[in-house]
Motif scaffolding. Sequence first.
Motif, PDB file in Angstrom:
ATOM      1  N   ALA A  69       0.863   3.323   2.073  1.00 29.04           N
ATOM      2  CA  ALA A  69       1.333   4.008   3.578  1.00 29.04           C
ATOM      3  C   ALA A  69       2.438   2.707   4.567  1.00 29.04           C
ATOM      4  CB  ALA A  69       0.477   3.003   5.006  1.00 29.04           C
ATOM      5  N   ILE A 119       2.395   2.706  20.353  1.00 36.59           N
ATOM      6  CA  ILE A 119       2.367   4.210  19.733  1.00 36.59           C
ATOM      7  C   ILE A 119       1.088   4.307  19.230  1.00 36.59           C
ATOM      8  CG2 ILE A 119       1.752   2.887  17.666  1.00 36.59           C
ATOM      9  CD1 ILE A 119       3.697   4.694  15.984  1.00 36.59           C
ATOM     10  N   THR A 120       1.679   6.260  19.590  1.00 38.01           N
ATOM     11  CA  THR A 120      -0.086   7.297  19.642  1.00 38.01           C
ATOM     12  C   THR A 120      -0.664   7.572  18.723  1.00 38.01           C
ATOM     13  OG1 THR A 120       1.479   8.283  21.633  1.00 38.01           O
ATOM     14  CG2 THR A 120      -0.320   8.862  21.257  1.00 38.01           C
ATOM     15  N   VAL A 121      -2.096   7.987  18.090  1.00 41.22           N
ATOM     16  CA  VAL A 121      -2.332   7.466  17.054  1.00 41.22           C
ATOM     17  C   VAL A 121      -2.894   8.584  16.580  1.00 41.22           C
ATOM     18  CG1 VAL A 121      -4.715   6.636  15.839  1.00 41.22           C
ATOM     19  CG2 VAL A 121      -2.808   4.680  16.406  1.00 41.22           C
ATOM     20  N   ASP A 122      -4.198   9.241  18.370  1.00 39.13           N
ATOM     21  CA  ASP A 122      -4.612   9.841  17.951  1.00 39.13           C
ATOM     22  C   ASP A 122      -5.299  11.240  19.242  1.00 39.13           C
ATOM     23  OD1 ASP A 122      -6.152  12.658  17.015  1.00 39.13           O
ATOM     24  OD2 ASP A 122      -7.014  11.056  15.650  1.00 39.13           O
ATOM     25  N   LEU A 158      -6.001  -2.763   9.257  1.00 41.10           N
ATOM     26  CA  LEU A 158      -5.668  -2.905  10.964  1.00 41.10           C
ATOM     27  C   LEU A 158      -5.047  -4.952  10.522  1.00 41.10           C
ATOM     28  CD1 LEU A 158      -7.342  -1.729  13.304  1.00 41.10           C
ATOM     29  CD2 LEU A 158      -4.657  -1.535  13.102  1.00 41.10           C
ATOM     30  N   ILE A 160      -6.393   2.420   5.776  1.00 41.69           N
ATOM     31  CA  ILE A 160      -6.102   0.581   5.407  1.00 41.69           C
ATOM     32  C   ILE A 160      -6.257   0.018   6.409  1.00 41.69           C
ATOM     33  CG2 ILE A 160      -3.122   0.234   5.758  1.00 41.69           C
ATOM     34  CD1 ILE A 160      -2.648   2.662   4.671  1.00 41.69           C
ATOM     35  N   LEU A 211      -1.799  12.035   2.024  1.00 38.05           N
ATOM     36  CA  LEU A 211      -2.767  11.473   1.944  1.00 38.05           C
ATOM     37  C   LEU A 211      -4.304  10.486   2.638  1.00 38.05           C
ATOM     38  CD1 LEU A 211      -1.940   7.491   1.768  1.00 38.05           C
ATOM     39  CD2 LEU A 211      -1.355   7.028   4.004  1.00 38.05           C
ATOM     40  N   ALA A 212      -4.520  11.277   3.764  1.00 43.02           N
ATOM     41  CA  ALA A 212      -5.128  11.350   4.594  1.00 43.02           C
ATOM     42  C   ALA A 212      -5.938  12.661   3.638  1.00 43.02           C
ATOM     43  CB  ALA A 212      -5.316  12.210   6.072  1.00 43.02           C
ATOM     44  N   ILE A 214       0.947   7.210  11.309  1.00 40.60           N
ATOM     45  CA  ILE A 214       0.370   6.400  11.457  1.00 40.60           C
ATOM     46  C   ILE A 214      -1.748   6.704  11.810  1.00 40.60           C
ATOM     47  CG2 ILE A 214       0.072   6.718  14.114  1.00 40.60           C
ATOM     48  CD1 ILE A 214       0.618   3.961  14.867  1.00 40.60           C
ATOM     49  N   ARG A 215      -1.903   7.973  11.907  1.00 36.84           N
ATOM     50  CA  ARG A 215      -3.005   8.930  12.208  1.00 36.84           C
ATOM     51  C   ARG A 215      -3.223   8.566  10.485  1.00 36.84           C
ATOM     52  NH1 ARG A 215      -4.115  14.266  11.524  1.00 36.84           N
ATOM     53  NH2 ARG A 215      -6.101  14.893  12.427  1.00 36.84           N
ATOM     54  N   SER A 216      -2.598   8.757   9.895  1.00 39.49           N
ATOM     55  CA  SER A 216      -3.603   9.396   7.937  1.00 39.49           C
ATOM     56  C   SER A 216      -2.777   7.623   7.788  1.00 39.49           C
ATOM     57  CB  SER A 216      -2.333  10.736   7.466  1.00 39.49           C
ATOM     58  OG  SER A 216      -1.229   9.173   7.707  1.00 39.49           O
ATOM     59  N   SER A 217      -2.100   6.775   7.898  1.00 43.60           N
ATOM     60  CA  SER A 217      -2.798   5.675   7.065  1.00 43.60           C
ATOM     61  C   SER A 217      -4.166   5.047   7.670  1.00 43.60           C
ATOM     62  CB  SER A 217      -1.579   5.538   6.980  1.00 43.60           C
ATOM     63  OG  SER A 217      -1.087   4.730   8.282  1.00 43.60           O
ATOM     64  N   TYR A 218      -4.350   5.328   9.106  1.00 44.60           N
ATOM     65  CA  TYR A 218      -5.690   4.852   9.687  1.00 44.60           C
ATOM     66  C   TYR A 218      -7.233   6.201   8.437  1.00 44.60           C
ATOM     67  CZ  TYR A 218      -9.504   3.197  12.386  1.00 44.60           C
ATOM     68  OH  TYR A 218     -10.363   1.868  13.278  1.00 44.60           O
ATOM     69  N   LYS A 219      -6.984   6.995   8.287  1.00 44.48           N
ATOM     70  CA  LYS A 219      -7.740   8.407   7.702  1.00 44.48           C
ATOM     71  C   LYS A 219      -8.415   7.934   6.078  1.00 44.48           C
ATOM     72  CE  LYS A 219      -8.343  11.959  11.106  1.00 44.48           C
ATOM     73  NZ  LYS A 219      -8.600  13.200  10.363  1.00 44.48           N
ATOM     74  N   ALA A 220      -6.961   6.840   5.896  1.00 48.73           N
ATOM     75  CA  ALA A 220      -6.561   6.408   4.453  1.00 48.73           C
ATOM     76  C   ALA A 220      -7.175   5.489   4.277  1.00 48.73           C
ATOM     77  CB  ALA A 220      -5.669   6.462   4.210  1.00 48.73           C
ATOM     78  N   ALA A 248       2.100  12.340   4.482  1.00 46.29           N
ATOM     79  CA  ALA A 248       0.751  12.371   5.512  1.00 46.29           C
ATOM     80  C   ALA A 248      -0.530  12.913   5.248  1.00 46.29           C
ATOM     81  CB  ALA A 248       1.633  12.514   7.181  1.00 46.29           C
ATOM     82  N   LYS A 249      -0.393  14.640   5.239  1.00 50.59           N
ATOM     83  CA  LYS A 249      -1.398  15.002   5.349  1.00 50.59           C
ATOM     84  C   LYS A 249      -1.981  14.280   2.996  1.00 50.59           C
ATOM     85  CE  LYS A 249      -1.940  17.529   8.201  1.00 50.59           C
ATOM     86  NZ  LYS A 249      -3.222  17.643   9.102  1.00 50.59           N
ATOM     87  N   SER A 272       0.824  -1.161  -0.287  1.00 51.86           N
ATOM     88  CA  SER A 272       0.036  -0.162   0.121  1.00 51.86           C
ATOM     89  C   SER A 272       0.603   1.015   0.300  1.00 51.86           C
ATOM     90  CB  SER A 272      -0.790   0.344   1.209  1.00 51.86           C
ATOM     91  OG  SER A 272      -0.285   0.056   2.172  1.00 51.86           O
TER      92      SER A 272
END
Lengths: 85, 161, 107
Positions: A27, B120-123, C93, C91, A78-79, C83-89, A75-76, A25
């Motif tokens: 990411a 690891i912190t996500v949000d 788990l 992907i 991708l989101a 990690i935040r953006s890949s969750y929002k995209a 990252a921005k 992917s």
Amino acid sequence: MIEILLYILMGLSFLCFLRVIFGPSVADRMVAIDIFGILVVGICALLTVKTGRLFLIDIAIAWILLSFIGTITLAKYLAREKLDE
Amino acid sequence: MKQLTMFIFLFLLWMAFSFTLETANIIAGIVAALITTIIFSNRFLTSWQKLFNPVRWFWLIIYIIVFIWECIKANFDVAYRVLSPRMPIKPGIVKVHCSLKTDFARVLLANSITMTPGTITVDINNSDLYVHWIYVSSEDASIYTKKIIGRFENLLKRIFE
Amino acid sequence: MNSISYILFIIGAAFDLLGCLGLLRLPDVYNRLQSATKSVTLGTCSILLGLFFHYGFSAIGIKALIAIPLLFFTSTVAAHALIRSSYKAGIKLSDKTVVDHYKELKQ
């Protein structure tokens, strides 16, 4: 001694490129690029010891900041967010 | 006073980065630090009095020692998980409630969580941290909260509040 | 002094090796980020600390010492953003995941 460590770090950055090429992917590829940036800082530090040139540590510091900005931008992207959110 | 503290800090940073004592270099440093102070001084250092409290600095040193120890432990933990052939991972994202008030303390807490074993912190959402955990050992909120942030929360509270 | 710095270089390279192995072996992007960020950051910090011990309090040593907190903060914030953006995209788990509280916030 330093040469062997440099070859090891170069091999590791090659492994990162494997992840960039075969990553399933987007990411995964971005994580590999981020890690590659940190590895380059280590390579610069070891090259400072090997060659004795003083400017290589400056390149390392600049590379830390550039890699950080690049990762944040990717990252921005991708989101799908705006840059000031 | 706030501006002066920030200016001195930035100027010392400039001097450490350039590491020469030429006149042109010092003048450029003063100008750069001045511009940065004018633009950004309203956003940072909202309570600068805390900077001059030696008790907080003492707890900061304790915190750094604890943190480095946790960081080294984290790496052996990762080494164990990566090298063992069966890969003992059981990942999950858990919600952790933290009781810190200031933003800077929360940021430091999130960074500490990122560098400690398997988390690891996500949000972050007000006072709830969402943490990705590589090995979820229990799903009881009180137990995992203590396990993840118990080591740092009290120290950070002593430093920043 | 030189032997301490060489030991730190070797430790740093070993941690980098572990991080890259984790990048290749672990199943999904979140776990890869876990292993890679921690190990590679600490490995590179160790190499920079070795540089400080090698040169002492000279220009290079001080710059290497400043680079350590810089690298620490930037790499943790970058990992957090990734990690935040890949969750929002969206992907997924991996299959082994047992619990996901973050999903409730999204809805």
